[in-house]
Design a protein around this motif. Structure first.
Motif, PDB file in Angstrom:
ATOM      1  N   ARG A 176       0.831  -1.211   0.000  1.00 20.39           N
ATOM      2  CA  ARG A 176       0.000   0.000   0.000  1.00 20.39           C
ATOM      3  C   ARG A 176       0.861   1.256   0.000  1.00 20.39           C
ATOM      4  O   ARG A 176       1.947   1.282   0.566  1.00 20.39           O
ATOM      5  CB  ARG A 176      -0.912   0.031   1.229  1.00 20.39           C
ATOM      6  N   VAL A 177       0.328   2.306  -0.617  1.00 20.13           N
ATOM      7  CA  VAL A 177       0.980   3.613  -0.588  1.00 20.13           C
ATOM      8  C   VAL A 177       0.339   4.485   0.479  1.00 20.13           C
ATOM      9  O   VAL A 177       1.022   5.188   1.220  1.00 20.13           O
ATOM     10  CB  VAL A 177       0.899   4.305  -1.971  1.00 20.13           C
ATOM     11  N   ALA A 178      -0.988   4.438   0.559  1.00 21.84           N
ATOM     12  CA  ALA A 178      -1.715   5.233   1.539  1.00 21.84           C
ATOM     13  C   ALA A 178      -2.963   4.479   1.959  1.00 21.84           C
ATOM     14  O   ALA A 178      -3.508   3.669   1.193  1.00 21.84           O
ATOM     15  CB  ALA A 178      -2.083   6.596   0.964  1.00 21.84           C
ATOM     16  N   ALA A 179      -3.423   4.734   3.179  1.00 15.99           N
ATOM     17  CA  ALA A 179      -4.631   4.074   3.678  1.00 15.99           C
ATOM     18  C   ALA A 179      -5.236   4.914   4.779  1.00 15.99           C
ATOM     19  O   ALA A 179      -4.550   5.704   5.452  1.00 15.99           O
ATOM     20  CB  ALA A 179      -4.314   2.669   4.198  1.00 15.99           C
ATOM     21  N   THR A 180      -6.549   4.751   4.986  1.00 14.90           N
ATOM     22  CA  THR A 180      -7.247   5.394   6.092  1.00 14.90           C
ATOM     23  C   THR A 180      -7.433   4.392   7.221  1.00 14.90           C
ATOM     24  O   THR A 180      -7.254   3.183   7.036  1.00 14.90           O
ATOM     25  CB  THR A 180      -8.624   5.909   5.644  1.00 14.90           C
ATOM     26  N   ILE A 181      -7.844   4.887   8.370  1.00  8.63           N
ATOM     27  CA  ILE A 181      -8.113   3.993   9.492  1.00  8.63           C
ATOM     28  C   ILE A 181      -9.254   3.046   9.124  1.00  8.63           C
ATOM     29  O   ILE A 181      -9.265   1.883   9.538  1.00  8.63           O
ATOM     30  CB  ILE A 181      -8.437   4.805  10.770  1.00  8.63           C
ATOM     31  N   ALA A 182     -10.213   3.527   8.298  1.00 11.65           N
ATOM     32  CA  ALA A 182     -11.323   2.666   7.888  1.00 11.65           C
ATOM     33  C   ALA A 182     -10.838   1.517   7.012  1.00 11.65           C
ATOM     34  O   ALA A 182     -11.378   0.410   7.068  1.00 11.65           O
ATOM     35  CB  ALA A 182     -12.376   3.488   7.150  1.00 11.65           C
ATOM     36  N   ASP A 183      -9.812   1.755   6.201  1.00  8.90           N
ATOM     37  CA  ASP A 183      -9.276   0.700   5.327  1.00  8.90           C
ATOM     38  C   ASP A 183      -8.631  -0.423   6.126  1.00  8.90           C
ATOM     39  O   ASP A 183      -8.661  -1.594   5.713  1.00  8.90           O
ATOM     40  CB  ASP A 183      -8.224   1.279   4.373  1.00  8.90           C
TER      41      ASP A 183
END
Length: 530
Positions: free
Chosen positions: A421-428
């Motif tokens: 992954r490059v970026a993610a949210t807490i929801a992801d």
């Protein structure tokens, strides 16, 4: 055989951080002695006295090195370095018994290279010892200390040959130094001569110390000079003019160390790392600064919703000035791109991570739009710096006083992210974050672990079986034997047999949902520790 020493020295942990984890690691992490010098212990030589030194055990590995570790400890060594490798790692117990710290050095690095790295760190420490109570970012203090160590007169210039700082001196100065200081830049006639002699080209093309001969007819005394560099970027030059006495014996080594310290100071000055706004943002993120104070100073509404974005560099850069250059560039680029998304965006740094506080981000739609921008910034940073960057995004909070919570979530996302992954949210990654928190709890409090699962893991280790991994695959597949067999590339009957053996060996009650869940969580910790 002692190689170099420093009066105050550096802690072993500081030394290892400066050299870089890919090259060296501590095998006795609980020990953090002060290292004041470096010495070599060759098996052909008789062990000697090594008070406060890092002893390099060359020509011996594994069990053979154990006697030299003990000998170095008896000689008062602060730490011992040996070549890494499976047999050598067992030396940690030997070192612990002897009461000396043990360092593992990468097998592919030569001892002379490693010794040079250690000496450079100690040289820099020796240089910093002369700063006393002076402000650490003060180039004038750096110039004065270098003057003492080199027995010369020092001036520090930027890349445009403008004088930034110089040492006080009771010694005689030549015409070039006098005119440079009076005019705060090198006089053009002398600069032309230096260009003609190829001095500037050499200063800009490498890190070597350049020697300039005396020219009495021009009023120029003998000089040493070195370029101040960050990676391939030329930031300036340090000049040392010889006085009535010859240069000190280690003048060139001190000059090289000073250039590396100056590079970091110049880059930090360029990044504005000491500016009040950045300190306010950092205080807001860690909860030490009042949200009302920050809002008032920076012109924001403390009740505005906000979200925190965290960026982390995933590769170690051993070259400290190059690392600082990349950090400066990253802060500037993150600031610019986030400000284009939200005018009131705040950017600060804490430790090795860069944080953005984005006011006005309140809902899922805003967060999804932000996620695409955050990922783009991470990719831009990678293209610009050449190192892998990942980003984590916390949940939106209702006011600036709560950004500590969003920052903590962004950090947890980064900690739980895989390399894909490059970026993610807490929801992801909420499930991964939860599992990571449970695994951390089990590590910190081993008394919470189920002895039955521990017995299962021990049985596999003692008998060379794969019952634990099979049971984990079975639980991952929610009891689907065929799916577990496909994941393990074995026959379904093999899975059935191993699951029955797991219950028999450990006593785990797989029919009880709570026991099954606890077993699953503990297996995730022991079978997939990463």
């Amino acid at each position: 055989m002692s190689l170099v020493g420093s009066n105050k020295g550096v802690t072993l942990r500081q030394l290892l951080v400066a050299i870089g984890e890919p090259l060296v690691e501590s095998w006795t992490p609980a020990l953090d002695p002060v290292v004041r010098g470096v010495a070599i212990l060759d098996p052909d030589d008789e062990p000697g006295s090594y008070p406060g030194e890092l002893v390099l055990v060359i020509g011996a590995r594994g069990r053979e090195a154990a006697r030299y570790v003990r000998a170095a400890a008896r000689g008062g060594a602060a730490a011992v370095a040996v070549k890494a490798g499976p047999p050598a790692e067992r030396l940690a117990d030997v070192a612990a018994e002897a009461g000396v710290a043990l360092v593992g050095v990468a097998a592919d690095i030569r001892w002379d290279q490693f010794g040079t790295l250690v000496r450079e760190v100690l040289d820099a420490a020796a240089l910093a010892e002369g700063l006393g109570d002076a402000e650490p970012g003060d180039l004038f203090s750096l110039a004065q200390t270098l003057a003492v160590l080199t027995a010369g007169s020092v001036s520090i210039e930027d890349a445009g040959n403008r004088v930034l700082a110089y040492s006080r001196s009771d010694d005689e100065v030549d015409e070039l130094r006098r005119l440079s200081i009076l005019g705060w830049e090198g006089p053009e006639t002398y600069l032309a001569l230096l260009r003609e002699w190829g001095v500037f080209q050499r200063l800009r093309s490498g890190e070597d110390v350049v020697r300039i001969d005396e020219h009495p007819e021009l009023g120029i005394r003998r000089r040493l000079a070195v370029g101040i560099r960050a990676g391939s970027q030329h930031l300036g030059t340090i000049w040392v003019q010889e006085g009535r006495e010859p240069f000190a014996e280690r003048a060139e080594s001190a000059l090289l160390g000073a250039a590396r310290l100056a590079a970091v100071q110049l880059l930090r000055g360029r990044s504005g790392g000491d500016r009040s706004p950045q300190r306010l943002v950092t205080g807001l993120l860690d909860g030490t600064a009042s949200a009302d104070l920050v809002a008032g100073r920076l012109g924001l509404d403390p009740a505005t919703p906000a979200v925190v974005v965290a960026y982390a560099v995933r590769e170690v850069i051993a070259d400290r000035p190059a690392h600082e250059l990349h950090r400066v560039e990253a802060i500037d680029m993150v600031s610019m791109h986030l400000a284009s998304y939200r005018r009131g965006a705040l950017v600060g740094a804490s430790g090795s991570r860069i944080y953005g506080v984005l006011p006005g981000v309140a809902g899922d739609a805003d967060t999804r739009q932000l996620g695409a921008l955050v990922a783009d910034i991470a990719l831009i940073l990678r293209r610009r710096t050449g190192v892998r960057v990942q980003a984590g995004i916390g949940s939106p909070v209702t006011g600036l006083a709560e950004v500590v919570t969003s920052r903590a979530e962004a950090d947890r996302v980064l900690d739980a992210m895989g390399s894909d992954r490059v970026a993610a949210t807490i929801a992801d990654l909420r499930a991964e974050v939860l599992l990571g928190a449970v695994a951390a709890l089990l590590r910190e409090q081993p008394g919470l672990r189920d002895p039955a699962v521990t017995a299962l893991t021990r049985h596999d280790a003692e008998h060379g079986t794969d019952i634990g991994p099979t049971l984990l695959a079975y639980l991952d597949a929610l009891g689907d034997v065929r799916a577990a067999a496909n994941a393990l590339h074995v026959h379904p009957n093999t899975v059935r047999h191993r699951v029955r053996r797991a219950a028999a060996v450990s006593g785990v009650d797989l029919a009880d949902p709570r026991s099954r869940l606890a077993c699953h969580l503990q297996l995730l910790l022991t079978q997939r520790p990463g």
